[in-house]
Design an enzyme around this catalytic site. Structure first.
Site, mmCIF file in Angstrom:
data_model
loop_
_atom_site.group_PDB
_atom_site.id
_atom_site.type_symbol
_atom_site.label_atom_id
_atom_site.label_comp_id
_atom_site.label_asym_id
_atom_site.label_seq_id
_atom_site.Cartn_x
_atom_site.Cartn_y
_atom_site.Cartn_z
ATOM 1 C CE1 TYR A 103 14.753 2.194 1.530
ATOM 2 C CE2 TYR A 103 14.323 3.355 -0.521
ATOM 3 C CZ TYR A 103 14.010 3.098 0.802
ATOM 4 O OH TYR A 103 12.945 3.737 1.385
ATOM 5 C CB SER A 131 7.373 9.490 -0.247
ATOM 6 O OG SER A 131 7.644 9.006 1.055
ATOM 7 C CE1 TYR A 183 4.817 5.389 5.280
ATOM 8 C CE2 TYR A 183 6.514 6.929 4.575
ATOM 9 C CZ TYR A 183 5.880 5.711 4.456
ATOM 10 O OH TYR A 183 6.305 4.823 3.510
ATOM 11 C CB THR A 208 1.176 5.176 4.248
ATOM 12 O OG1 THR A 208 1.261 5.554 2.873
ATOM 13 C CG2 THR A 208 1.760 3.790 4.404
ATOM 14 C CE LYS A 218 1.089 3.238 -1.397
ATOM 15 N NZ LYS A 218 1.983 2.355 -0.592
ATOM 16 C CG HIS A 248 4.902 -0.216 2.475
ATOM 17 N ND1 HIS A 248 4.199 0.803 3.076
ATOM 18 C CD2 HIS A 248 6.116 0.308 2.213
ATOM 19 C CE1 HIS A 248 4.949 1.874 3.187
ATOM 20 N NE2 HIS A 248 6.132 1.598 2.657
ATOM 21 N NE ARG A 303 10.382 -0.429 0.117
ATOM 22 C CZ ARG A 303 11.663 -0.445 -0.245
ATOM 23 N NH1 ARG A 303 12.076 -1.326 -1.142
ATOM 24 N NH2 ARG A 303 12.523 0.414 0.269
ATOM 25 C CG ASP A 315 0.725 -0.279 -4.068
ATOM 26 O OD1 ASP A 315 0.466 -1.277 -3.356
ATOM 27 O OD2 ASP A 315 1.269 0.740 -3.607
ATOM 28 C CB THR A 316 1.990 -4.753 -3.992
ATOM 29 O OG1 THR A 316 2.010 -3.773 -2.940
ATOM 30 C CG2 THR A 316 2.967 -5.868 -3.623
ATOM 31 C CB ILE A 357 1.974 -3.302 -11.134
ATOM 32 C CG1 ILE A 357 0.601 -3.645 -10.545
ATOM 33 C CG2 ILE A 357 1.834 -2.791 -12.561
ATOM 34 C CD1 ILE A 357 -0.320 -2.461 -10.406
ATOM 35 N N GLY A 417 5.486 1.590 -8.554
ATOM 36 C CA GLY A 417 6.624 2.127 -7.829
ATOM 37 C C GLY A 417 7.927 1.677 -8.438
#
Length: 421
Positions: A53, A135, A159, A185, A275, A299, A302, A330-331, A333, A353
């Protein structure tokens, strides 16, 4: 060549034995020098469902692979003969100070990955002086995160759910708990197809099939921690018995639009960042709404597979909007060098993350500390080798993005017109 028998006094300085560390967790983490090392430890110690996951992405996982490759395909251009005896990697971001130019990204279900969960991440962020993001699907309440990080910076990721009252209740709880920034988000109208979760039958709570039991046997510590700590709970729902994808589809509201975003901006008392920005046009429109920052993100790969690579999008967004808003990326890194490259290309800040989660899975709070320590050391070392002593000195001249996958032509604006009959 003349030889002689060495004297014991001469051998003593050369034969110092390493002091044995009795704590197995400390011993393991000391051997990790990169985020990839932490990932390898995490994979050995975490059941396949929670690990996949965390580690996996949508469909063929092309977006994630491309995002990571984008950071590998860069060329640094160092300046020589600069005084880098002292380097300051701290930044101002969204109204506050961060000791490093990265923070902890919001991640759901964190206590599934390690029993210490968000409390470990928040307390590690507090110790490092960087922001921690909770989150909507976190497994610790806003009040619990506040208690773990009472004097640091906590951000809340929202969300917008189909149950709007539930969303507002969570947002208000975060504000009351002292969270200073809201991350809205916007790239999840529905859940992405995370195939690893489907293949694993990953669900909340975990389903104990034969495959699950066999996979758990060599990982007793994870199960012991999971079964002997407080029951898994979510801030956004009281209970759930189904797969992760079913849960996400039940929660996410596909009707959210720009009017909802403007309304949410006015409800939050602190800073607001959006985001999930993946095009320059959407970045312009969001900035025109008056938000404080944008997060270029797909994301973590994802959601939509084959989505744009945020690092590739960054230079054009920074060139046009960098003086009007704060840009977070992000994403993909996986190292401090990636962070520095993003800053040089126009980002004001970055979020990590998976890099942090690999540390958490490898060793709880100590593992989260180790992940932050590794990234921080790499940031400072890369800055010194580039010849810069502060983040403000980084600029596009320090980095060239080398792209193997060049677009055939400029992308056309997305259209909603129907096909001809």
């Amino acid at each position: 060549m003349d030889r002689r028998v060495p004297r014991p006094a001469e051998l003593a300085p050369l034969l110092k034995f390493k002091r044995f560390e009795p704590n197995g967790r400390t011993r393991r983490l000391a051997k990790a020098h990169t985020i990839a090392d932490l990932r390898a430890i995490a994979r050995r110690r975490t059941p396949q469902g929670p690990f996949d996951y965390t580690d996996g992405a949508a469909e063929e996982e092309l977006s994630l692979g491309r995002a990571r490759r984008a950071f590998r395909e860069i060329e640094f251009h160092p300046a020589i003969l600069r005084d880098v005896s002292h380097v300051d990697p701290s930044v101002e971001i969204l109204g506050g100070r961060s000791s490093m130019p990265f923070g902890i990204a919001p991640v759901g279900f964190t206590r599934m990955m390690h029993a210490e969960g968000e409390r470990a991440g928040a307390s590690a962020a507090a110790a490092a002086g960087i922001p921690f993001s909770l989150s909507t699907l976190g497994t610790t309440s806003p009040e619990g995160v506040r208690d773990a990080n009472p004097h640091g910076r906590n951000w809340f990721q929202l969300y917008m759910q189909k149950d709007r009252d539930k969303s507002m209740e969570l947002m208000n709880r975060a504000a009351a708990a002292g969270f200073d920034t809201l991350l809205i988000t916007v790239d999840v109208p529905v859940a992405g197809a995370r195939l690893r979760d489907h293949y694993n039958g990953f669900s909340i709570p975990p389903q104990l099939g034969l495959k699950t039991v066999l996979n758990a046997l060599p990982r007793p510590e994870w199960w012991f921690n999971f079964l002997t700590t407080e029951p898994l709970a979510f801030a956004s729902l009281t209970e759930w018995d189904g797969t992760i994808g079913e849960l996400l589809d039940a929660l996410f509201d596909p009707t959210v639009d720009f009017d909802d975003l403007a309304w949410l901006r006015d409800q939050w008392p602190g800073k607001v960042a959006v985001k999930g920005i993946q095009t320059l046009d959407d970045a312009r429109r969001v900035v025109d709404l008056g938000v404080d920052g944008i997060v270029l993100s797909n994301h973590g790969g994802r959601q939509l597979d084959r989505a744009p690579v945020p690092f590739h999008l960054l230079p054009s967004v920074a060139a046009e909007l960098g003086d009007r808003t704060e840009i977070v990326l992000d994403t993909g890194i996986m190292s401090g060098a990636d962070v520095v490259a993003a800053l040089a290309c126009g980002a004001d800040f970055t979020l990590v993350g998976r890099a942090y989660l690999y540390g958490l899975m490898a060793g709880g709070r100590e593992g989260a500390d180790r992940a932050i320590e590794i990234l921080s050391g790499q940031v400072v070392r890369t800055m010194k080798l580039l010849g810069v002593s502060s983040v403000a000195e980084l600029n596009p001249g320090h980095v060239t993005q080398l792209r193997q996958m060049m677009p055939v032509g400029a992308p056309a604006p997305a259209r909603t017109a129907t096909r001809r009959p």
